[in-house]
Design an enzyme around this catalytic site. Sequence first.
Site, PDB file in Angstrom:
ATOM      1  CE  LYS A 174      -2.370   3.274   1.766  1.00 33.74           C
ATOM      2  NZ  LYS A 174      -1.812   4.439   1.073  1.00 33.74           N
ATOM      3  CD  GLU A 249      12.646   1.524  10.245  1.00 33.67           C
ATOM      4  OE1 GLU A 249      13.048   2.484  10.664  1.00 33.67           O
ATOM      5  OE2 GLU A 249      13.341   0.308  10.296  1.00 33.67           O
ATOM      6  CB  CYS A 283      12.617   9.445   8.629  1.00 28.79           C
ATOM      7  SG  CYS A 283      13.658   8.585   7.901  1.00 28.79           S
ATOM      8  CD  GLU A 384       9.298  13.654  11.307  1.00 29.65           C
ATOM      9  OE1 GLU A 384       8.035  13.219  11.387  1.00 29.65           O
ATOM     10  OE2 GLU A 384      10.111  12.775  10.709  1.00 29.65           O
TER      11      GLU A 384
HETATM   12  P1  NAD Z   1       1.932   8.912   7.001  1.00 34.22           P
HETATM   13  O1  NAD Z   1       2.041   8.192   8.180  1.00 34.22           O
HETATM   14  O2  NAD Z   1       0.916  10.055   6.899  1.00 34.22           O
HETATM   15  O3  NAD Z   1       1.603   7.670   5.871  1.00 34.22           O
HETATM   16  C1  NAD Z   1       2.277   6.608   5.558  1.00 34.22           C
HETATM   17  C2  NAD Z   1       1.554   5.599   4.889  1.00 34.22           C
HETATM   18  O4  NAD Z   1       0.536   5.148   5.849  1.00 34.22           O
HETATM   19  C3  NAD Z   1       0.616   6.157   3.692  1.00 34.22           C
HETATM   20  O5  NAD Z   1       0.826   5.037   2.573  1.00 34.22           O
HETATM   21  C4  NAD Z   1      -0.537   6.225   4.218  1.00 34.22           C
HETATM   22  O6  NAD Z   1      -1.861   6.100   3.273  1.00 34.22           O
HETATM   23  C5  NAD Z   1      -0.562   5.217   5.270  1.00 34.22           C
HETATM   24  N1  NAD Z   1      -1.675   5.391   6.413  1.00 34.22           N
HETATM   25  C6  NAD Z   1      -1.983   6.632   7.173  1.00 34.22           C
HETATM   26  N2  NAD Z   1      -2.881   6.364   8.066  1.00 34.22           N
HETATM   27  C7  NAD Z   1      -3.062   5.124   8.151  1.00 34.22           C
HETATM   28  C8  NAD Z   1      -3.793   4.108   8.938  1.00 34.22           C
HETATM   29  N3  NAD Z   1      -4.342   4.637  10.105  1.00 34.22           N
HETATM   30  N4  NAD Z   1      -3.618   2.778   8.767  1.00 34.22           N
HETATM   31  C9  NAD Z   1      -2.849   2.309   7.769  1.00 34.22           C
HETATM   32  N5  NAD Z   1      -2.084   3.045   6.828  1.00 34.22           N
HETATM   33  C10 NAD Z   1      -2.263   4.323   7.171  1.00 34.22           C
HETATM   34  O7  NAD Z   1       3.456   9.454   6.610  1.00 34.22           O
HETATM   35  P2  NAD Z   1       3.958  10.392   5.424  1.00 34.22           P
HETATM   36  O8  NAD Z   1       3.411  11.597   5.625  1.00 34.22           O
HETATM   37  O9  NAD Z   1       3.724   9.601   4.162  1.00 34.22           O
HETATM   38  O10 NAD Z   1       5.446  10.098   5.598  1.00 34.22           O
HETATM   39  C11 NAD Z   1       6.337  11.017   6.343  1.00 34.22           C
HETATM   40  C12 NAD Z   1       6.400  10.344   7.714  1.00 34.22           C
HETATM   41  O11 NAD Z   1       7.184   9.197   7.399  1.00 34.22           O
HETATM   42  C13 NAD Z   1       7.446  11.195   8.576  1.00 34.22           C
HETATM   43  O12 NAD Z   1       7.102  11.135   9.990  1.00 34.22           O
HETATM   44  C14 NAD Z   1       8.711  10.258   8.379  1.00 34.22           C
HETATM   45  O13 NAD Z   1       9.963  10.841   9.589  1.00 34.22           O
HETATM   46  C15 NAD Z   1       8.436   9.227   8.298  1.00 34.22           C
HETATM   47  N6  NAD Z   1       9.363   8.260   7.585  1.00 34.22           N
HETATM   48  C16 NAD Z   1      10.104   7.393   8.678  1.00 34.22           C
HETATM   49  C17 NAD Z   1      11.062   6.831   8.038  1.00 34.22           C
HETATM   50  C18 NAD Z   1      11.883   5.756   8.475  1.00 34.22           C
HETATM   51  O14 NAD Z   1      12.739   4.859   7.888  1.00 34.22           O
HETATM   52  N7  NAD Z   1      11.944   5.853   9.964  1.00 34.22           N
HETATM   53  C19 NAD Z   1      11.444   6.991   6.605  1.00 34.22           C
HETATM   54  C20 NAD Z   1      10.725   7.644   5.583  1.00 34.22           C
HETATM   55  C21 NAD Z   1       9.700   8.437   6.431  1.00 34.22           C
END
Ligand code: NAD
Length: 491
Positions: A174, A249, A283, A384
């Site tokens: 997804k 992550e 991140c 963040e």
């Molecule tokens: P997000 O949490 O908004 O979305 C990530 C994914 O989760 C998307 O595909 C979204 O549709 C899905 N999602 C959202 N709510 C959900 C739910 N309730 N149930 C299941 N799926 C759901 O994150 P984003 O804005 O796309 O990405 C940015 C974030 O990701 C930042 O906080 C960043 O730090 C983090 N990030 C972490 C790493 C790591 O490896 N630690 C790497 C890159 C980004």
Amino acid sequence: MKKYDLYINGQWVKPESGKYFETDNPYTCEVWAQIARGNETDVSLAVHAAKKAFNDTWGEMKPTERGKILVKLAEVIEREATRLGEIEVRDNGKLLAEMGTQTRYLAEWYRYFGGLSDKIEGAVLPIDKSGIFNFTKHEPYGVVGLITPWNSPLLLLAWKLAPALAAGNTTVIKPSEFTSASTLEFMTLTEEAGFPAGVINCVTGFGLEVGQPLVDHKDVSKIAFTGSDISGQKIYERAARKIMPVTLELGGKSPNIVFNDADVDAAVMGVISGIFAATGQTCIAGSRLLVQKEIHDEFVKRLVSIAREAKIGDPMSKETNVGPVTTEPQFKKIIDYIKVAKDEGANCVLGGKQYEGPGSMGSRFVEPTIFIGVKNEMRIAQEEVFGPILSIIPFEDEKEAVEIGNDILFGLAAGVWTSNIGRALRMSDKLKAGTVWINTYRAVSFMSPFGGYKRSGQGRESGQESIKEFLQLKSVWIAHETSNANPFIIR
Ligand code: NAD
């Protein structure tokens, strides 16, 4: 205009809803593709296909054969790396230089884990019971769900997909609703590499409409997620209802710590790479800069003079250093945080607003922004932002650097700049983060484990150990002598 369907059981399938949503180019703000809006029914179809593939093909295949297909995928990716990089830029607006490097590097995860797939060994235990032969084996979970964010779609997918497949699982992916195109294009490559139908499925759509049903589905036995800590927490809570393991992550607010004995030129470049590369949408952003008091003013001066020269503009251009912000909500969030920092009394010494100069195309650019006079308890230091906003905090000595560095809910990464090896080792011991970089920043590899302490997540991706995130351990007991032991007592 390009129109993408769902990828289920090796076929392109229309979404049950019949609906599509738009994806835009963050630089031109033009809509360039339509993406299928999946729902719970589509998720069920994909999970069913993955379950069947696990039972009939992938789960039955010898690990050596699975590994060969993964290695073949690595070769196909290498051939297509430039094209994949360009799609990523069109969808997430990060620099071609960055995304091209990522898509070229991608193949290594598939090659590495392909090689690892037939080296997963159990053990024979010298068990303390007579007449018993006991051994352990690592087994795949079955169907695993992989949920990815928008900032580095294919790289972060590789960190999950390669070990999940190498371990023998089948998958439903997804991707982020903001950047689904590259993952969908990638599906065609998996077909060419020879994956049987149903081993890799992709259902696009929104978090609550696709992500949540995927987490909740009774036949999904494990979730690997990268995204924000807020979504991670929600997924963790729902997974708990099924007692399902999850790899998380999540976000970070990493300290990048510069001591007065550091190579200042290298440190300035490291700080810039930590916060302004990828427009801060990473991140591991080194968004809290801790500078030792004696060199604070001089360091800030040098940093500002170099950061000021960063060229903002078209992410496809080789000249550009800072691209647009990927999504509209993210752009608004960054602008809000600039206001938060100013209201809290931080002093803005660079940037501090939307960039509207040459090359901006009226798009969502934010100027590289630096705040001094930040206190670690301020929101701008604790939360963040995920944008090109740097908070600078002075410190007295090693002890205070550790205190400030660790005084945060997150624990994804930390950077230390020093020429003193003893100090480097002490700091790497004391910093509560999954990754500590000494005199470098933002380095990752398929060989080295990556993941967070504290609110930055749980589990690890990359490196040999990480394959175990997709395996469960079984202990097998075989009696080879008949026993007259009392059946009412534990053996
Ligand atoms: P997000 O949490 O908004 O979305 C990530 C994914 O989760 C998307 O595909 C979204 O549709 C899905 N999602 C959202 N709510 C959900 C739910 N309730 N149930 C299941 N799926 C759901 O994150 P984003 O804005 O796309 O990405 C940015 C974030 O990701 C930042 O906080 C960043 O730090 C983090 N990030 C972490 C790493 C790591 O490896 N630690 C790497 C890159 C980004």
